[in-house]
Design an enzyme around this catalytic site. Sequence first.
Site: not given
Ligand code: FAD
Length: 374
Positions: A183, A262, A366
């Site tokens: 992570r 998580s 996380e």
């Molecule tokens: C129901 C649920 C289940 C989940 N299950 C998992 C799982 O099984 N495993 C897991 O690892 N995660 C899980 N997650 C967490 C999450 O989905 C992941 O971390 C996902 O990759 C976040 O993507 P996002 O585009 O929504 O990021 P955001 O929430 O929009 O951003 C998260 C971080 O990444 C940065 N960021 C986003 N895009 C970029 C970019 N293009 N360049 C630079 N920085 C960027 C943002 O600035 C922020 O710091 C879960 C979340 C939910 C709600």
Amino acid sequence: MARYACGPWPRPSGGATDRTLVPVQELHDAPLAPLTTFRLGGPAARLLTATTDAEVVAAVREADDSGTPLLVIGGGSNLVIGDKGFEGTALRIATKGFELAGTTLELAAGEVWTDAVARTVEAGLAGIECLAGIPGSAGATPIQNVGAYGQEVASTITEVVVYDRYTRETVTIPNAECAFSYRHSRFKAEPDRFVVLRVRFALEDAGGLSAPLKYPETARAMGVEQGDRVPAAAARETVLRLRAGKGMVLDPEDHDTWSAGSFFTNPILDGAQFEAFLARVQDRLGPEVTPPAFPAGGEHTKTSAAWLIDKAGFTKGYGTGPARISTKHTLALTNRGEATTEDLLALAREVVAGVHDAFGVTLVNEPVTVGVSL
Ligand SMILES: Cc1cc2nc3c(=O)[nH]c(=O)nc-3n(C[C@H](O)[C@H](O)[C@H](O)COP(=O)(O)OP(=O)(O)OC[C@H]3O[C@@H](n4cnc5c(N)ncnc54)[C@H](O)[C@@H]3O)c2cc1C
């Protein structure tokens, strides 16, 4: 009364590759809560939506040149934004691009991750099928090296194309220089430096079969042995079913999924810390009890945050306020519909303190926090 004013920003002539392009959409005092899966957080002073790499780069440069704080948002599924919002420019990445050539995949940062996974499985390829159902964008997957059910993107990413805010250049970073770990990554370690534009993967053509199943629960659910391969489509469907049972697949109607998945990472303990932890567990729960323990490199052991939370007394559905533990998974903190970010953080702090009192282990969040901390 509308809380934000400007309509779509006029797109100047010159096409999508013009570096002087300004983002196509700009809003002021724009609510950020609807852009997050928690549905929490105050407004951004300014919200831009970029649909091409050139627009992303132009927006980042403009913020950096003017000294304006920048918040990059993908799917908002790993973000805890403070109730006061963000006094700067929030940049939503909405770029599109899915290019599959043989077993090589290139995704634009704004692609919806779980849809991209489905398309690779439809194409008969293996490598990311067990990452189905993870919400958010492709561009965020390298940030925390997303992982689930025995796979993590560090195993299949070959390169990440980023805009480097320090050097003001677009560069390609090979996997070996991404510093991926559990992570975590170089991108998470230097949060104000890299904006991900594209992610490249090497997948496997195993004749429609999945990668060997590493996760015991998936293998059990499919009636096979750990290490076996199964049809990739069946592996994906099984993972989606298992995830849905834990509230880990987004469903707008289900408050158990108004979360960031998580909320805490699994603690990694060194040898002495693990011995002390084991003693606390057996003192509290009985000498026959052994906590979950997985090798984590060298003398380190990973234990389960969900187990710790449960055994410290925070069981599924814990809480009476507007923020509660999911009724399906102890590791997910959820907004039951009316919560504020402060409600969520109060619950998170209660869980951290309770687990520390019970077992001497400090849980770490996380999701990324914006304008607030635990
Ligand atoms: C129901 C649920 C289940 C989940 N299950 C998992 C799982 O099984 N495993 C897991 O690892 N995660 C899980 N997650 C967490 C999450 O989905 C992941 O971390 C996902 O990759 C976040 O993507 P996002 O585009 O929504 O990021 P955001 O929430 O929009 O951003 C998260 C971080 O990444 C940065 N960021 C986003 N895009 C970029 C970019 N293009 N360049 C630079 N920085 C960027 C943002 O600035 C922020 O710091 C879960 C979340 C939910 C709600």
